[in-house]
Design a protein around this motif. Structure first.
Motif, short mmCIF file in Angstrom:
data_model
loop_
_atom_site.label_atom_id
_atom_site.label_comp_id
_atom_site.label_asym_id
_atom_site.label_seq_id
_atom_site.Cartn_x
_atom_site.Cartn_y
_atom_site.Cartn_z
N ILE A 25 63.12 56.03 40.70
CA ILE A 25 61.80 55.86 40.52
C ILE A 25 61.13 57.09 40.91
O ILE A 25 61.54 58.02 41.63
N GLU A 26 59.81 56.97 40.69
CA GLU A 26 58.66 58.05 41.27
C GLU A 26 58.60 57.93 42.73
O GLU A 26 58.74 56.83 43.11
N PRO A 27 58.18 58.86 43.40
CA PRO A 27 58.40 60.22 42.94
C PRO A 27 59.54 61.07 42.99
O PRO A 27 60.37 60.70 44.04
N THR A 28 59.76 61.47 41.92
CA THR A 28 61.17 61.94 41.72
C THR A 28 61.68 63.24 42.69
O THR A 28 62.95 63.31 42.97
N ASN A 29 60.77 63.98 43.06
CA ASN A 29 61.02 64.81 43.92
C ASN A 29 61.18 64.37 45.48
O ASN A 29 61.46 65.14 46.33
N PHE A 34 66.97 62.81 47.85
CA PHE A 34 67.81 61.85 48.58
C PHE A 34 69.23 61.54 47.98
O PHE A 34 70.19 61.26 48.61
N SER A 35 69.11 61.33 46.55
CA SER A 35 70.32 61.13 45.81
C SER A 35 71.33 62.50 46.11
O SER A 35 72.45 62.32 46.13
N TYR A 36 70.64 63.52 46.07
CA TYR A 36 71.48 64.70 46.06
C TYR A 36 72.09 65.07 47.37
O TYR A 36 73.42 65.19 47.51
N ILE A 37 71.50 64.61 48.39
CA ILE A 37 72.18 64.80 49.86
C ILE A 37 73.30 63.78 49.92
O ILE A 37 74.42 63.79 50.46
N MET A 38 72.97 62.46 49.43
CA MET A 38 74.04 61.28 49.37
C MET A 38 75.20 61.50 48.58
O MET A 38 76.35 60.89 48.92
N GLN A 39 75.05 62.17 47.44
CA GLN A 39 76.05 62.31 46.34
C GLN A 39 76.86 63.69 46.79
O GLN A 39 77.59 63.70 45.91
N ALA A 40 76.54 64.40 47.83
CA ALA A 40 77.17 65.38 48.09
C ALA A 40 78.59 65.42 48.77
O ALA A 40 79.25 66.31 48.79
N GLY A 41 79.17 64.10 48.69
CA GLY A 41 80.43 63.93 49.16
C GLY A 41 80.50 64.11 50.94
O GLY A 41 79.47 63.71 51.52
N GLY A 42 81.65 64.62 51.35
CA GLY A 42 81.81 64.40 52.93
C GLY A 42 82.88 63.36 52.98
O GLY A 42 83.36 62.76 52.19
N LYS A 43 83.49 63.20 54.14
CA LYS A 43 84.45 62.55 54.62
C LYS A 43 83.98 60.84 54.78
O LYS A 43 84.90 60.15 54.68
#
Length: 327
Positions: A25-29, A34-43
């Motif tokens: 949803i908006e605001p996309t920025n 938020f999605s970028y950091i959570m989808q970055a993987g990790g253990k």
């Protein structure tokens, strides 16, 4: 079934839930980073540990998924804000959020992440220990912020001993592991003895985990580590290695070099090999390994208080996997 297969089953549950957390949803920025950091993987050690702790006390691990994800969001919130404060440019082989967007967006992303984390915790009408679970989560948020301030203060301090450092990593790193296990235990309705054992095992594991990070910053393969080797030294961090070296150094030139590090809040990249040689000279890598092994050995003494089931075995395998990690 191999450990990696068992772990992946739990990991997939966490990843599947994470994929549905961030709204499109908006605001996309705000929500894109938020999605970028959570989808970055990790253990995803913390949320998986929540599920394992719940399973050890014969609880329904499905009920622990949201709380585990809440802790993972909290963990990633700390990374977003830590990267701003440390001016880190790379996280998990990708640009950090404040680098890819900007600092203002990164601060707001961290703030909204905390809001979403709280939304995932059980309410009083969903679980009879909901208040205790919330209390642990709130306390963890406070502790990790206190730990970060200690960490920042250490960067400016010229006198940081091992006792103060261990207290800082206890708050900043180990307590989140402890909170993950405690919350999982509460969701599974653990008794007091089980909760204490889960807390001690995970807290000691967290301490060992951080000392490993300090060590791997100088000894891991750069591509696996996801950042430059010696990055902590470039940032002027007072890690276990440099504090130990300051305590042990006797050669005048070595003392002057370490003092130079403290006075200048870090090294230039060309000085990293010199510090590496100093660490080797005083056996810093070996003494750090010894401290790590002592923590792992101590935590194993608490296993006798846990129920015998597949999740106890999985926890033992997880600890062994962490103990032998190389990035």
């Amino acid at each position: 079934m191999e450990f990696s297969d068992k772990y992946k089953i739990l990991l997939d549950k966490i990843e599947s839930r994470i994929a549905n957390i961030v709204p499109n949803i908006e605001p996309t920025n705000l929500y894109e980073p938020f999605s970028y950091i959570m989808q970055a993987g990790g253990k995803r050690i913390r949320p998986v540990l929540t599920l394992i702790a719940c399973g050890i006390v014969d609880g329904d691990i499905e009920q622990a998924i949201d709380s585990g994800v809440a802790l993972e969001i909290l963990h990633n919130f700390t990374l977003v804000h830590d990267d701003i404060m440390d001016n880190s440019l790379i996280r998990r082989n990708r640009p950090t959020v404040h680098k890819k967007w900007n600092e203002s967006i990164a601060i707001l992303v961290g703030d909204v992440m905390i809001g979403y984390a709280f939304k995932l915790l059980p309410r009083y009408n969903q679980h009879q220990r909901a208040d205790e679970i919330s209390r642990i989560f709130i306390n963890e948020l406070i502790e990790v912020c206190e730990g970060q301030v200690f960490d920042m203060d250490f960067n400016e301090s010229k006198k940081v001993g091992l006792e103060l450092y261990l207290n800082m990593i206890d708050k900043k790193t180990a307590r989140m592991m402890e909170s993950a296990a405690a919350i999982g235990g509460h969701i599974g309705m653990a008794n007091e003895s089980e909760l204490n054992a889960l807390r001690k095992i995970s807290q000691l594991m967290g301490m060992a985990f951080q000392l490993q990070d300090d060590l791997l910053d100088m000894t891991a393969e750069q591509v696996k580590l996801g950042k430059k080797l010696g990055n902590d030294l470039l940032e002027g961090k007072k890690t276990y290695l440099i504090i130990k070296a300051k305590e042990l150094a006797v050669d005048t030139r070595d003392i002057e070099f370490i003092n130079h590090y403290y006075n200048n809040n870090g090294l230039v990249e060309s000085d990293i090999p010199k510090m590496d040689q100093l660490f080797k000279k005083y056996g810093i890598y070996e003494s750090t390994e010894l401290s790590i092994n002592q923590l792992f050995e101590e935590l194993m003494t608490y296993f006798k208080y846990l129920r015998e089931n597949e999740y106890k075995e999985l926890l033992s395998q997880l600890i062994n996997n962490i103990r032998n990690r190389n990035f």
